[in-house]
Design a protein around this motif. Sequence first.
Motif, short mmCIF file in Angstrom:
data_model
loop_
_atom_site.label_atom_id
_atom_site.label_comp_id
_atom_site.label_asym_id
_atom_site.label_seq_id
_atom_site.Cartn_x
_atom_site.Cartn_y
_atom_site.Cartn_z
N GLU A 78 0.84 -1.20 0.00
CA GLU A 78 0.00 0.00 0.00
C GLU A 78 0.88 1.26 0.00
O GLU A 78 1.95 1.27 0.59
CB GLU A 78 -0.90 0.02 1.23
N GLU A 79 0.39 2.30 -0.64
CA GLU A 79 1.10 3.57 -0.64
C GLU A 79 0.92 4.26 0.70
O GLU A 79 -0.20 4.32 1.24
CB GLU A 79 0.59 4.48 -1.76
N LEU A 80 2.01 4.79 1.24
CA LEU A 80 1.99 5.55 2.48
C LEU A 80 2.61 6.91 2.19
O LEU A 80 3.80 7.13 2.42
CB LEU A 80 2.78 4.82 3.58
N PRO A 81 1.82 7.84 1.65
CA PRO A 81 2.39 9.11 1.17
C PRO A 81 3.08 9.91 2.26
O PRO A 81 3.99 10.69 1.96
CB PRO A 81 1.17 9.85 0.61
N TRP A 82 2.68 9.74 3.51
CA TRP A 82 3.31 10.51 4.59
C TRP A 82 4.72 10.01 4.91
O TRP A 82 5.43 10.65 5.67
CB TRP A 82 2.44 10.46 5.84
N GLU A 84 6.88 9.29 2.30
CA GLU A 84 7.72 9.60 1.14
C GLU A 84 8.68 10.74 1.44
O GLU A 84 8.45 11.56 2.34
CB GLU A 84 6.83 9.98 -0.05
N GLU A 85 9.77 10.79 0.67
CA GLU A 85 10.80 11.81 0.90
C GLU A 85 10.26 13.22 0.74
O GLU A 85 10.72 14.15 1.39
CB GLU A 85 11.98 11.59 -0.06
N ASP A 86 9.27 13.41 -0.14
CA ASP A 86 8.74 14.74 -0.40
C ASP A 86 7.53 15.07 0.49
O ASP A 86 6.85 16.08 0.27
CB ASP A 86 8.37 14.91 -1.87
N ALA A 87 7.26 14.23 1.48
CA ALA A 87 6.11 14.48 2.37
C ALA A 87 6.38 15.70 3.25
O ALA A 87 7.53 16.06 3.54
CB ALA A 87 5.84 13.27 3.25
N GLU A 88 5.31 16.33 3.67
CA GLU A 88 5.42 17.46 4.59
C GLU A 88 6.11 17.00 5.88
O GLU A 88 5.91 15.86 6.33
CB GLU A 88 4.02 17.96 4.90
N ASP A 92 3.86 12.08 9.25
CA ASP A 92 3.58 10.76 9.80
C ASP A 92 3.28 10.78 11.29
O ASP A 92 2.99 9.73 11.88
CB ASP A 92 4.77 9.83 9.55
#
Length: 205
Positions: A78-82, A84-88, A92
């Motif tokens: 599953e994708e966990l966008p929080w 990712e390197e470019d997350a705010e 998380d």
Amino acid sequence: MTSLPHDQQADDPQAKAHLQRYLQSARDALLWKLEGLSEYDLRRPLTPTGTNLLGLVKHVAGTEAGYFGLVFGRPFPEELPWMEEDAEANADMWARPDESREDIVALYRRVWQHSDATIEELGLGAKGAVPWWHPERREVTLEQILVHMIAEAHRHAGHADIVRELIDGSAGMKQGNENLPSTEGSWWQSHYDRLEAAAKEAGQG
């Protein structure tokens, strides 16, 4: 007699079981700290850096997904966008209003299943690589990552213990074993007052 490299040696099943048990105890402790609280209390920032209960669970879920997934070439599906390197920054460590308790707890449990499958299928000496670590120490074994995640999860379970106590006074190590003196509330107030007096005395030299 020449011994096999560590990653080719047979596992000690008991050693792996011990490590997995300590990891699971931290997982259980984190979720126990959520029980009986409102959506507001689950999300309340209770330190200057915003530490909150649901954010701790979200963070540990994302961290565990990475360490037992990508590190061993078995990415969590599953994708966990929080994460990712470019997350705010700190994305998380808190839950948005549209992220429910049920969503985050269910995600954490799916992460457990994925992690436990990795642990089951690989030997303790199995090699992996942590891309976000310094190149000189990037190569790791499953045993090392198990120890690392035990430390990580228990560290945040300790944070959760303090945050929960600040919310409603509930404290303890785990369900069924609080690991605290069995005393009345008046004893704790007396104990608190005694410690405060001792701190003041020490502070006055």
